[in-house]
Structure formats: structure tokens, C-alpha cells
Design an enzyme around this catalytic site. Structure first.
Site, PDB file in Angstrom:
ATOM      1  N   LYS A 199      -5.631   7.690   5.966  1.00 32.09           N
ATOM      2  CA  LYS A 199      -4.382   8.160   6.589  1.00 32.09           C
ATOM      3  C   LYS A 199      -4.565   9.567   7.174  1.00 32.09           C
ATOM      4  O   LYS A 199      -5.649   9.910   7.619  1.00 32.09           O
ATOM      5  CB  LYS A 199      -3.228   8.116   5.579  1.00 32.09           C
ATOM      6  CG  LYS A 199      -3.095   6.749   4.905  1.00 32.09           C
ATOM      7  CD  LYS A 199      -1.798   6.592   4.186  1.00 32.09           C
ATOM      8  CE  LYS A 199      -1.804   5.293   3.407  1.00 32.09           C
ATOM      9  NZ  LYS A 199      -0.535   4.969   2.830  1.00 32.09           N
ATOM     10  N   HIS A 253      -0.061  -1.170  10.545  1.00 36.01           N
ATOM     11  CA  HIS A 253       0.189  -0.667   9.185  1.00 36.01           C
ATOM     12  C   HIS A 253       1.685  -0.399   9.038  1.00 36.01           C
ATOM     13  O   HIS A 253       2.354  -0.013  10.005  1.00 36.01           O
ATOM     14  CB  HIS A 253      -0.620   0.613   8.954  1.00 36.01           C
ATOM     15  CG  HIS A 253      -0.565   1.072   7.532  1.00 36.01           C
ATOM     16  ND1 HIS A 253       0.484   1.814   7.036  1.00 36.01           N
ATOM     17  CD2 HIS A 253      -1.415   0.871   6.494  1.00 36.01           C
ATOM     18  CE1 HIS A 253       0.268   2.058   5.746  1.00 36.01           C
ATOM     19  NE2 HIS A 253      -0.878   1.493   5.393  1.00 36.01           N
ATOM     20  N   GLU A 292       3.286   1.983   7.922  1.00 36.98           N
ATOM     21  CA  GLU A 292       3.727   3.316   8.350  1.00 36.98           C
ATOM     22  C   GLU A 292       3.885   3.366   9.862  1.00 36.98           C
ATOM     23  O   GLU A 292       4.766   4.055  10.386  1.00 36.98           O
ATOM     24  CB  GLU A 292       2.745   4.376   7.827  1.00 36.98           C
ATOM     25  CG  GLU A 292       2.958   4.591   6.327  1.00 36.98           C
ATOM     26  CD  GLU A 292       1.711   4.903   5.540  1.00 36.98           C
ATOM     27  OE1 GLU A 292       0.710   5.337   6.130  1.00 36.98           O
ATOM     28  OE2 GLU A 292       1.740   4.697   4.306  1.00 36.98           O
ATOM     29  N   GLU A 351       0.526  -6.148   2.698  1.00 34.09           N
ATOM     30  CA  GLU A 351       0.880  -4.885   2.062  1.00 34.09           C
ATOM     31  C   GLU A 351       2.394  -4.810   1.898  1.00 34.09           C
ATOM     32  O   GLU A 351       3.107  -4.404   2.823  1.00 34.09           O
ATOM     33  CB  GLU A 351       0.410  -3.711   2.926  1.00 34.09           C
ATOM     34  CG  GLU A 351      -1.083  -3.672   3.131  1.00 34.09           C
ATOM     35  CD  GLU A 351      -1.569  -2.252   3.372  1.00 34.09           C
ATOM     36  OE1 GLU A 351      -2.343  -1.759   2.559  1.00 34.09           O
ATOM     37  OE2 GLU A 351      -1.128  -1.630   4.348  1.00 34.09           O
ATOM     38  N   SER A 387      -0.932   0.372  -3.766  1.00 34.27           N
ATOM     39  CA  SER A 387      -1.188   0.979  -5.075  1.00 34.27           C
ATOM     40  C   SER A 387      -2.332   0.307  -5.832  1.00 34.27           C
ATOM     41  O   SER A 387      -2.275   0.176  -7.058  1.00 34.27           O
ATOM     42  CB  SER A 387       0.099   0.994  -5.914  1.00 34.27           C
ATOM     43  OG  SER A 387       1.081   1.793  -5.275  1.00 34.27           O
TER      44      SER A 387
END
Ligand code: PEP
Length: 251
Positions: free
Chosen positions: A11, A95, A97, A167, A213
Site C-alpha cells: 500500500k 482493491h 480501497e 477480500e 487480516s
């Protein structure tokens, strides 16, 4: 037989020296995991120095994003050809994000996926539901919509070259990992979706990673699931010891 892929998404973290040091630490142990493919995805500004470190090692280089156009007046963007030029063999696309902070759509992810494949880069296409969507019982429909949109028009051959990352958004960076059963259920559904769209042989070839995680202490159980073919790792990929600890769990 699908080879596990253990991918680190750094990231927007580290500085140049930190990125080089982390790459050196991972590359030094790259030969210790013959059963898995290892990949690191640094910030794009550090791809070049990290590429120099990884050269000759077994650790692959990937980007965290790219633009779908080949070249031209697209200020601030990076093309697939530029990533190839720097030695990237993978690119993370869609992703959560990027989807939820930058507003990236399935159509944009699809265009990037097509461009990455055309340039010979393996796209890692991310999908995943929000906590509110899981709580509303919409996980399967959200995943189906994202797959349909992000992979629209891809041939079976191109789909086989694509990696999918499941994810769950509620598990990313929260420490709240999906249970192996929760993750496997979605991975199994994803493979069924691919079999319906293409055929069973294609679905069996596609690597589907779990992300959210993942840590050394939970990776073993996740990676033992029959439809989980590796991990996309955020926080734990920033420490070589943790990233390699997860790689050790991939058999
Ligand atoms: C990710 O960013 O893709 C991710 C899974 O992050 P984390 O491992 O920190 O949850």
C-alpha cells in the site's frame, strides 16, 4: 494443480530505504518456499529500486494499480507497458480501497484487466463485500456482480491467466479475519461462478486468493481450504518475518 501465491500489498507505506530493505529481506529467503510463488507490490514510486533488489531472486514484482490506456494525456497515471518496463509481472486491480475510496467501478476494473492481460501482466482482480452487505445476506450477489462486471468479455484463456482475490472489506486492516469456513464458502461460490461462466476446467485453473487480516498465526487454516490458493496480505507484508511466516504455511 494450482500453485499457491503469497502476495504482499505494501500500500502507501515505507520510504525508499525501507522498501529496499524489506525487498532484500524477502528476497534473501525467496528460495526457502519451493511450494509457493512469492510476490511483493510496493508503491509505484519504489517499483524500480525494488526491481533491482529482486532481480535474480524467486520473488516476483507487482504494482498496486495501473491505468487502462496505453499512453497519452493521462496525468499521473501509469500504463501496463510501463509496469512491464519496470519488471512487473502482476498488478493488483480493483482493491477495495480503490473501489471505496477512489470510487473505482467494475467497468474500470474490467478495462484495466483487459489492458494488463494484453500487456502480459497477470491481473489480481479483487472482489469483496462490505460488512453491511454481509449482514444483509448479500455477499453472494455482491461477489457475483463484481465478477460479472470486472471480468466481462474475458475469454476462458484470459480468465485462466487471471488471479482473483476475495477480500471481505470488513476484514481488511481490521484484525477481524474471516473464518476459514466463511472464506472457503465464498471461494467455492467464486469457482462455481467461473464454472458457470466458462467451464469446470477453466474454473479449476484460476487461483483465488484470500485477503483480510491474514497473519502467520491464522494463515495455515485458511490456506488448507481446498479453494483458497494463496493470500493477499496488507499489514503483515510490511514485516519480512510475518510475510515469510505466512509463506511457510503455504504447502
Ligand atoms: C489488503 O490490503 O489487501 C489486505 C488484505 O490488508 P490486511 O492484510 O492488512 O487486512
Amino acid at each position: 494443480m494450482r500453485r499457491p501465491l503469497i502476495a504482499g500489498n505494501w500500500k502507501m507505506n515505507l520510504d525508499r530505504a525501507g522498501a529496499v530493505a524489506l525487498a532484500q529481506a524477502v528476497a534473501a529467503k525467496g528460495n526457502d518456499f519451493p511450494a509457493a510463488d512469492l510476490l511483493v507490490c510496493p508503491p509505484s514510486i519504489y517499483l524500480d529500486p525494488v526491481a533491482a533488489v529482486l532481480r535474480g531472486s524467486k520473488v516476483a514484482l507487482g504494482a498496486q494499480n495501473m491505468y487502462h490506456e496505453g499512453n497519452g494525456a493521462f496525468t499521473g497515471e501509469i500504463s501496463a507497458a510501463m509496469l512491464v518496463d519496470l519488471g512487473c509481472s502482476y498488478v493488483i486491480l480493483g482493491h477495495s480501497e480503490r473501489r471505496h475510496i477512489m470510487g473505482e467501478t467494475d467497468e474500470q476494473v474490467r478495462a484495466k484487466t483487459v489492458a494488463a492481460l494484453a500487456a502480459g501482466i497477470t491481473p489480481i482482480v479483487c472482489v469483496g463485500e462490505l460488512l453491511s452487505e454481509r449482514q444483509a445476506g448479500q455477499t453472494a450477489s455482491v461477489i457475483a456482480r463484481q465478477v460479472a462486471g470486472s471480468l466481462a468479455g474475458l475469454s476462458a484463456a484470459d480468465c485462466e491467466k487471471t488471479v482473483i482475490a476475495y477480500e471481505p472489506v470488513w476484514a481488511i486492516g481490521t484484525g477481524q479475519v474471516a473464518t476459514p469456513e466463511q472464506a472457503e464458502e465464498v471461494h467455492r461460490d467464486l469457482r462455481r461462478l467461473l464454472a458457470d461462466r466458462y467451464n469446470t476446467a477453466t474454473a479449476e485453473k484460476v487461483r483465488i486468493l484470500y485477503g483480510g487480516s491474514v497473519k502467520p498465526n491464522n494463515a495455515g487454516e485458511l490456506l488448507q481450504q481446498p479453494d483458497i490458493d494463496g493470500a493477499l496480505i496488507g499489514g503483515a507484508s510490511l514485516k519480512a518475518e510475518d510475510f515469510l511466516g505466512i509463506a511457510a504455511a503455504a504447502k
